[in-house]
Enzyme design. Structure first.
Site, PDB file in Angstrom:
ATOM      1  N   THR A  44      62.006 -16.636  17.469  1.00  0.00           N
ATOM      2  CA  THR A  44      61.277 -17.460  18.431  1.00  0.00           C
ATOM      3  C   THR A  44      59.980 -16.798  18.882  1.00  0.00           C
ATOM      4  O   THR A  44      59.868 -15.561  18.861  1.00  0.00           O
ATOM      5  CB  THR A  44      62.191 -17.699  19.661  1.00  0.00           C
ATOM      6  OG1 THR A  44      61.437 -18.316  20.692  1.00  0.00           O
ATOM      7  CG2 THR A  44      62.766 -16.405  20.216  1.00  0.00           C
ATOM      8  N   ASP A  45      59.049 -17.623  19.367  1.00  0.00           N
ATOM      9  CA  ASP A  45      57.809 -17.078  19.945  1.00  0.00           C
ATOM     10  C   ASP A  45      58.067 -16.415  21.297  1.00  0.00           C
ATOM     11  O   ASP A  45      57.216 -15.663  21.801  1.00  0.00           O
ATOM     12  CB  ASP A  45      56.742 -18.179  20.094  1.00  0.00           C
ATOM     13  CG  ASP A  45      57.159 -19.345  20.974  1.00  0.00           C
ATOM     14  OD1 ASP A  45      58.302 -19.372  21.461  1.00  0.00           O
ATOM     15  OD2 ASP A  45      56.322 -20.255  21.182  1.00  0.00           O
ATOM     16  N   GLU A  46      59.239 -16.683  21.892  1.00  0.00           N
ATOM     17  CA  GLU A  46      59.500 -16.152  23.246  1.00  0.00           C
ATOM     18  C   GLU A  46      59.590 -14.637  23.268  1.00  0.00           C
ATOM     19  O   GLU A  46      59.496 -14.026  24.339  1.00  0.00           O
ATOM     20  CB  GLU A  46      60.781 -16.766  23.824  1.00  0.00           C
ATOM     21  CG  GLU A  46      60.684 -18.262  23.944  1.00  0.00           C
ATOM     22  CD  GLU A  46      61.648 -18.890  24.931  1.00  0.00           C
ATOM     23  OE1 GLU A  46      62.259 -18.150  25.725  1.00  0.00           O
ATOM     24  OE2 GLU A  46      61.782 -20.112  24.898  1.00  0.00           O
ATOM     25  N   TYR A 102      67.710 -14.475  27.048  1.00  0.00           N
ATOM     26  CA  TYR A 102      67.642 -15.095  25.705  1.00  0.00           C
ATOM     27  C   TYR A 102      66.592 -14.399  24.845  1.00  0.00           C
ATOM     28  O   TYR A 102      66.891 -13.940  23.735  1.00  0.00           O
ATOM     29  CB  TYR A 102      67.320 -16.600  25.827  1.00  0.00           C
ATOM     30  CG  TYR A 102      66.846 -17.204  24.521  1.00  0.00           C
ATOM     31  CD1 TYR A 102      67.720 -17.356  23.438  1.00  0.00           C
ATOM     32  CD2 TYR A 102      65.523 -17.605  24.343  1.00  0.00           C
ATOM     33  CE1 TYR A 102      67.276 -17.892  22.228  1.00  0.00           C
ATOM     34  CE2 TYR A 102      65.073 -18.140  23.151  1.00  0.00           C
ATOM     35  CZ  TYR A 102      65.957 -18.285  22.085  1.00  0.00           C
ATOM     36  OH  TYR A 102      65.517 -18.810  20.895  1.00  0.00           O
ATOM     37  N   LYS A 113      66.948 -12.126  21.396  1.00  0.00           N
ATOM     38  CA  LYS A 113      66.309 -12.476  20.117  1.00  0.00           C
ATOM     39  C   LYS A 113      65.391 -11.324  19.676  1.00  0.00           C
ATOM     40  O   LYS A 113      65.313 -11.006  18.484  1.00  0.00           O
ATOM     41  CB  LYS A 113      65.508 -13.775  20.246  1.00  0.00           C
ATOM     42  CG  LYS A 113      66.344 -15.031  20.404  1.00  0.00           C
ATOM     43  CD  LYS A 113      67.249 -15.358  19.215  1.00  0.00           C
ATOM     44  CE  LYS A 113      66.506 -15.784  17.993  1.00  0.00           C
ATOM     45  NZ  LYS A 113      67.437 -16.260  16.919  1.00  0.00           N
TER      46      LYS A 113
HETATM   47  P1  NAD Z   1      71.232 -24.646  18.776  1.00  0.00           P
HETATM   48  O1  NAD Z   1      71.716 -24.055  20.050  1.00  0.00           O
HETATM   49  O2  NAD Z   1      70.974 -26.110  18.731  1.00  0.00           O
HETATM   50  O3  NAD Z   1      72.272 -24.328  17.599  1.00  0.00           O
HETATM   51  C1  NAD Z   1      72.854 -23.074  17.431  1.00  0.00           C
HETATM   52  C2  NAD Z   1      74.009 -23.216  16.443  1.00  0.00           C
HETATM   53  O4  NAD Z   1      74.566 -21.929  16.231  1.00  0.00           O
HETATM   54  C3  NAD Z   1      75.130 -24.124  16.934  1.00  0.00           C
HETATM   55  O5  NAD Z   1      75.557 -24.981  15.912  1.00  0.00           O
HETATM   56  C4  NAD Z   1      76.238 -23.136  17.312  1.00  0.00           C
HETATM   57  O6  NAD Z   1      77.540 -23.682  17.158  1.00  0.00           O
HETATM   58  C5  NAD Z   1      75.979 -22.017  16.322  1.00  0.00           C
HETATM   59  N1  NAD Z   1      76.494 -20.725  16.791  1.00  0.00           N
HETATM   60  C6  NAD Z   1      76.357 -20.178  18.021  1.00  0.00           C
HETATM   61  N2  NAD Z   1      76.971 -18.989  18.067  1.00  0.00           N
HETATM   62  C7  NAD Z   1      77.471 -18.759  16.825  1.00  0.00           C
HETATM   63  C8  NAD Z   1      78.191 -17.686  16.240  1.00  0.00           C
HETATM   64  N3  NAD Z   1      78.536 -16.594  16.940  1.00  0.00           N
HETATM   65  N4  NAD Z   1      78.544 -17.780  14.935  1.00  0.00           N
HETATM   66  C9  NAD Z   1      78.225 -18.884  14.216  1.00  0.00           C
HETATM   67  N5  NAD Z   1      77.561 -19.930  14.731  1.00  0.00           N
HETATM   68  C10 NAD Z   1      77.184 -19.862  16.018  1.00  0.00           C
HETATM   69  O7  NAD Z   1      69.951 -23.827  18.391  1.00  0.00           O
HETATM   70  P2  NAD Z   1      68.608 -24.314  17.676  1.00  0.00           P
HETATM   71  O8  NAD Z   1      67.703 -24.875  18.690  1.00  0.00           O
HETATM   72  O9  NAD Z   1      68.976 -25.112  16.492  1.00  0.00           O
HETATM   73  O10 NAD Z   1      68.008 -22.907  17.226  1.00  0.00           O
HETATM   74  C11 NAD Z   1      68.355 -22.347  15.969  1.00  0.00           C
HETATM   75  C12 NAD Z   1      67.679 -20.998  15.833  1.00  0.00           C
HETATM   76  O11 NAD Z   1      66.265 -21.167  15.937  1.00  0.00           O
HETATM   77  C13 NAD Z   1      68.053 -20.005  16.931  1.00  0.00           C
HETATM   78  O12 NAD Z   1      68.153 -18.738  16.353  1.00  0.00           O
HETATM   79  C14 NAD Z   1      66.884 -20.059  17.908  1.00  0.00           C
HETATM   80  O13 NAD Z   1      66.739 -18.829  18.557  1.00  0.00           O
HETATM   81  C15 NAD Z   1      65.743 -20.336  16.961  1.00  0.00           C
HETATM   82  N6  NAD Z   1      64.598 -21.072  17.533  1.00  0.00           N
HETATM   83  C16 NAD Z   1      64.783 -22.233  18.213  1.00  0.00           C
HETATM   84  C17 NAD Z   1      63.674 -22.959  18.679  1.00  0.00           C
HETATM   85  C18 NAD Z   1      63.838 -24.260  19.422  1.00  0.00           C
HETATM   86  O14 NAD Z   1      62.821 -24.784  19.933  1.00  0.00           O
HETATM   87  N7  NAD Z   1      65.008 -24.852  19.484  1.00  0.00           N
HETATM   88  C19 NAD Z   1      62.386 -22.461  18.450  1.00  0.00           C
HETATM   89  C20 NAD Z   1      62.237 -21.251  17.753  1.00  0.00           C
HETATM   90  C21 NAD Z   1      63.349 -20.570  17.291  1.00  0.00           C
HETATM   91  O1  DAU Z   2      59.594 -21.324  22.408  1.00  0.00           O
HETATM   92  C1  DAU Z   2      60.702 -21.453  21.589  1.00  0.00           C
HETATM   93  C2  DAU Z   2      61.933 -21.700  22.418  1.00  0.00           C
HETATM   94  O2  DAU Z   2      61.854 -23.050  22.882  1.00  0.00           O
HETATM   95  C3  DAU Z   2      63.237 -21.472  21.668  1.00  0.00           C
HETATM   96  O3  DAU Z   2      63.311 -20.142  21.278  1.00  0.00           O
HETATM   97  C4  DAU Z   2      64.430 -21.856  22.541  1.00  0.00           C
HETATM   98  O4  DAU Z   2      65.627 -21.731  21.805  1.00  0.00           O
HETATM   99  C5  DAU Z   2      64.265 -23.292  22.983  1.00  0.00           C
HETATM  100  O5  DAU Z   2      65.313 -23.665  23.838  1.00  0.00           O
HETATM  101  C6  DAU Z   2      62.918 -23.481  23.682  1.00  0.00           C
HETATM  102  O6  DAU Z   2      62.901 -22.764  24.941  1.00  0.00           O
HETATM  103  P1  DAU Z   2      62.281 -23.402  26.270  1.00  0.00           P
HETATM  104  O7  DAU Z   2      62.872 -22.723  27.434  1.00  0.00           O
HETATM  105  O8  DAU Z   2      60.797 -23.460  26.181  1.00  0.00           O
HETATM  106  O9  DAU Z   2      62.839 -24.926  26.106  1.00  0.00           O
HETATM  107  P2  DAU Z   2      63.401 -25.943  27.186  1.00  0.00           P
HETATM  108  O10 DAU Z   2      63.484 -27.280  26.504  1.00  0.00           O
HETATM  109  O11 DAU Z   2      64.611 -25.438  27.879  1.00  0.00           O
HETATM  110  O12 DAU Z   2      62.226 -26.010  28.246  1.00  0.00           O
HETATM  111  C7  DAU Z   2      60.915 -26.420  27.878  1.00  0.00           C
HETATM  112  C8  DAU Z   2      60.043 -26.288  29.109  1.00  0.00           C
HETATM  113  O13 DAU Z   2      60.459 -27.295  30.058  1.00  0.00           O
HETATM  114  C9  DAU Z   2      60.195 -24.969  29.834  1.00  0.00           C
HETATM  115  O14 DAU Z   2      58.941 -24.600  30.381  1.00  0.00           O
HETATM  116  C10 DAU Z   2      61.192 -25.247  30.957  1.00  0.00           C
HETATM  117  C11 DAU Z   2      60.896 -26.697  31.282  1.00  0.00           C
HETATM  118  N1  DAU Z   2      62.062 -27.495  31.754  1.00  0.00           N
HETATM  119  C12 DAU Z   2      63.229 -27.445  31.034  1.00  0.00           C
HETATM  120  C13 DAU Z   2      64.328 -28.173  31.437  1.00  0.00           C
HETATM  121  C14 DAU Z   2      65.622 -28.093  30.664  1.00  0.00           C
HETATM  122  C15 DAU Z   2      61.939 -28.304  32.858  1.00  0.00           C
HETATM  123  O15 DAU Z   2      60.862 -28.383  33.488  1.00  0.00           O
HETATM  124  N2  DAU Z   2      63.032 -29.029  33.260  1.00  0.00           N
HETATM  125  C16 DAU Z   2      64.231 -28.981  32.608  1.00  0.00           C
HETATM  126  O16 DAU Z   2      65.204 -29.650  33.053  1.00  0.00           O
END
Ligand code: NAD
Ligand code: DAU
Length: 354
Positions: A133-135, A159, A163
């Site tokens: 992630t970019d975080e 989180y 990561k």
């Molecule tokens: P998600 O939470 O939707 O899915 C995670 C999946 O991993 C789920 O299916 C869960 O059951 C599985 N899981 C959790 N713990 C596990 C374990 N111990 N063993 C096997 N499986 C397990 O997450 P996502 O949003 O699809 O993100 C996927 C990956 O991409 C993550 O590594 C996250 O850090 C990264 N990522 C997410 C975003 C985003 O915006 N969602 C952006 C950048 C990077």
């Molecule tokens: O940047 C990449 C990341 O993006 C991933 O690594 C994470 O897995 C993914 O969950 C996401 O993280 P964020 O914290 O940015 O996503 P989220 O959707 O939770 O929140 C997006 C923005 O909106 C953040 O600034 C928090 C805000 N927010 C979120 C929720 C859930 C609100 O204002 N209200 C809310 O109820």
């Protein structure tokens, strides 16, 4: 076969669907623990595909992971499995340490043992792609340039710290053991099958259900949004052409303040599903208590992957968010299936004091 971990989650699920959507591609083993975020209903259309194999299991479970490598002899691993929600990492960081750090360590170690015994051709073709992630780069000021791969790691939440630790392990396995790794650091994804604890799907569904749309703090936090299928295409590109040991930033050049994202969702819903009383969904927007340690701005400089590997996103935010809202309108069964009792408990606890 490729081994995908976390393939029942949001991005992993989209990746498996897209991968198997290409008849020329190899098979997929999907190892997923099916936590609250894992949903097999996402994968319904590939369940019967002979190239697809689902295994329920934990990436931190040594014997099971070793057995999978021995039995299926994968040519690559793509590690999506993680705890991914920042708010949950604040209320319960333990699971993030266990899966994101201990789990990634175990997967890396099992993969390395398997890889070290492969014959030379298979060994040189093998890849371990870690999805991050970019975080990990921390937060930006309003005028700072977007994150480059060379930015220092400055994670601010449990989180992002977990990561960051996993990225460091992956890096170390390359430098110490010559283990063939690739790491991708992506910005915020959105699109179909996104679990409705995250901002975009939460607001689409709350709007339709007549609930408030909770904006943390002043809503001026900026995220850089990428349509999930563009992220999946970037991962396939890095898998195919990425240079071993390198990291690639992936982003959509779509910086938006949260409040603007939510207003845009409301405007699309006003057009596609107007309210009977003629009011706008935007009237449901409510400002609530901010997330502790909330990062102010993320932005990705994706010029390295564009220049070196030729990947570019296809969707603009406007096209992608419209497709996303449409998808949620057309898929109430999926939504119903994932918003179980546990989901309702989380929402009730998380937003109770707002
Ligand atoms: P998600 O939470 O939707 O899915 C995670 C999946 O991993 C789920 O299916 C869960 O059951 C599985 N899981 C959790 N713990 C596990 C374990 N111990 N063993 C096997 N499986 C397990 O997450 P996502 O949003 O699809 O993100 C996927 C990956 O991409 C993550 O590594 C996250 O850090 C990264 N990522 C997410 C975003 C985003 O915006 N969602 C952006 C950048 C990077
Ligand atoms: O940047 C990449 C990341 O993006 C991933 O690594 C994470 O897995 C993914 O969950 C996401 O993280 P964020 O914290 O940015 O996503 P989220 O959707 O939770 O929140 C997006 C923005 O909106 C953040 O600034 C928090 C805000 N927010 C979120 C929720 C859930 C609100 O204002 N209200 C809310 O109820």
């Amino acid at each position: 076969m490729i081994l995908v971990t976390g393939g029942a989650g949001f991005i992993g699920g989209n990746f498996v669907l897209d991968w198997l959507g290409n008849p020329k591609n190899d098979g997929v083993i999907n190892l997923d623990a099916l936590t609250y975020a894992g949903n097999l209903s996402t994968l319904k259309e590939v369940e019967q595909d002979p190239r697809y194999q689902f295994i329920q299991g934990d990436i931190a479970e040594r014997h099971q992971v070793q057995d999978i490598f021995q039995k299926y002899q994968p040519t690559a691993v793509i590690n999506f499995a993680a705890e991914s929600h920042v708010d949950r990492s604040i209320t319960g960081p333990g699971a993030f340490i266990q899966t994101n750090i201990v789990g990634t360590f175990n997967l890396l170690d099992c993969a390395k043992s398997y890889w070290s015994q492969l014959d030379p051709d298979k060994k040189s073709a093998f890849r371990f792609l870690h999805v991050s992630t970019d975080e990990v780069y921390g937060t930006l000021g309003p005028k700072d340039p977007p994150f480059k791969e060379t930015n220092p790691y400055e994670p601010n939440s449990p989180y992002s710290a977990s990561k960051a630790a996993s990225d460091h392990l992956v890096r170390a396995w390359f430098h110490t053991y010559d283990f063939p790794v690739l790491t991708t650091n992506c910005s915020n994804n959105y699109g179909p099958y996104h679990f409705p604890e995250k901002l975009i799907p939460l607001c689409i569904l709350n709007a339709l259900n007549g609930k408030s749309l909770p904006i943390y703090g002043d809503g001026q936090q900026v995220r850089d949004w990428l349509f999930v299928k563009d992220h999946c295409a970037a991962i396939r590109t890095v898998l195919e052409k990425g240079k071993l040991g390198e990291t690639y930033n992936i982003g959509g050049w779509n910086e938006k303040a949260n409040i603007d994202v939510v207003k845009q969702i409301c405007a699309i819903l006003d057009e596609l599903r107007p309210k009977e009383d003629g009011h706008s969904y935007a009237e449901q927007i409510t400002f609530v208590t901010d997330r502790p340690g909330h990062d102010r701005r993320y932005a990705i400089d994706a010029s390295k992957i564009e220049r070196d590997l030729g990947w570019r996103p296809i969707e603009t935010f406007e096209s992608g968010i419209k497709k996303t809202v449409q998808w949620y309108l057309e898929n109430p069964e999926w939504v119903e299936g994932v918003t179980s009792g546990k989901y309702r408990e989380w929402i009730a606890n998380q937003y109770q004091q707002s």
